[in-house]
Design an enzyme around this catalytic site. Structure first.
Site, mmCIF file in Angstrom:
data_model
loop_
_atom_site.group_PDB
_atom_site.id
_atom_site.type_symbol
_atom_site.label_atom_id
_atom_site.label_comp_id
_atom_site.label_asym_id
_atom_site.label_seq_id
_atom_site.Cartn_x
_atom_site.Cartn_y
_atom_site.Cartn_z
ATOM 1 N N CYS A 217 0.849 -1.198 0.000
ATOM 2 C CA CYS A 217 0.000 0.000 0.000
ATOM 3 C C CYS A 217 0.891 1.258 0.000
ATOM 4 C CB CYS A 217 -0.956 -0.065 1.180
ATOM 5 S SG CYS A 217 -2.147 1.285 1.292
ATOM 6 N N HIS B 235 -7.806 -3.835 -3.715
ATOM 7 C CA HIS B 235 -6.680 -3.350 -2.913
ATOM 8 C C HIS B 235 -6.456 -4.264 -1.708
ATOM 9 C CE1 HIS B 235 -3.813 -0.341 -1.738
ATOM 10 N NE2 HIS B 235 -4.321 -0.285 -0.514
ATOM 11 N N ASP C 60 -8.449 -2.601 -8.073
ATOM 12 C CA ASP C 60 -7.982 -1.746 -6.984
ATOM 13 C C ASP C 60 -8.410 -0.304 -7.238
ATOM 14 O OD1 ASP C 60 -6.615 -0.308 -5.057
ATOM 15 O OD2 ASP C 60 -4.728 -1.394 -5.315
#
Length: 218
Positions: A114, A187, A160
């Site tokens: 991330c 995600h 995502d």
């Protein structure tokens, strides 16, 4: 175990360390999501330590709140600390972890998730690392101003919403040597402590990561 590192500007930060098991294959810095050094991330460290890597997870929120670990359902709090972070200072903190592992001998790689996925790409641009792996790296446009100095492997979920197709395309155009793989997932598909986890995609991404690390850290 937790230890303390000192960055180039004198800032002291916590760093979780997991020692290599068996024959040592090098060092690996794991760069956090917006949640800090979570138990889930410590589990990732254990996974790669079992493969023979000394692993370090620097506490990148220590400049804002010492020891901050954000619950997964309080993402806005973590996002605020991420947005308040200075990129150059954050890279100094990651570099402190790289240096600590390099002092043990061998090559050092970086894996990020991330927020940390974008920072892993930055690491391959500005730090002395042998390779970097980005899991669904975010904030990509701010990392497209420099060439890569080390090989990068990037994993993205096709669904995502943090990294839309046009952002991925821009990154691939700016960094054409980056190896990119897409997965049928959204995600955070590799975080097994969150509902977004997709086991098949995570397993494939980690398999590719293990082969990539073995190639570039050997």
């Amino acid at each position: 175990m937790m230890t303390v590192l000192t960055a180039a500007d004198g800032h002291e930060l916590d760093c979780w360390m997991a020692s290599a098991q068996g024959d040592r294959r090098g060092g690996l810095v794991i760069v956090q999501e917006i949640f800090g050094i979570t138990d889930q991330l410590k589990g990732v460290a254990d996974r790669y330590a079992a493969l023979g890597y000394d692993v370090a997870i620097p506490a990148l929120f220590d400049r804002h709140e010492k020891g901050a670990v954000i619950p997964f359902d309080e993402a806005p709090r973590g996002r605020d600390m991420m947005l308040a972070s200075d990129l150059d200072q954050t890279m100094m903190d990651i570099d402190a972890a790289v240096g600590a592992l390099a002092a043990r001998g061998g090559k050092v790689g970086v894996i990020g998730f991330c927020w940390g996925g974008g920072l892993a790409i930055r690491s391959a641009q500005v730090l002395d690392v042998a390779c970097a792996v980005s899991f669904y790296g975010t904030r990509l446009p701010q990392y497209l101003d420099k060439p890569l100095k080390a090989p990068v492997l990037a994993h993205f979920g096709a669904q995502d919403d943090h990294v839309p197709p046009e952002m991925r395309a821009e990154a691939q155009a700016a960094l054409p040597e980056m190896e990119v793989h897409l997965y049928e997932a959204g995600h955070a598909f590799a975080n097994d402590a969150r509902p977004s986890y997709v086991a098949d995609a995570a397993a494939m991404a980690h398999d590719r990561t293990e082969a990539f690390l073995a190639k570039h850290l050997a």
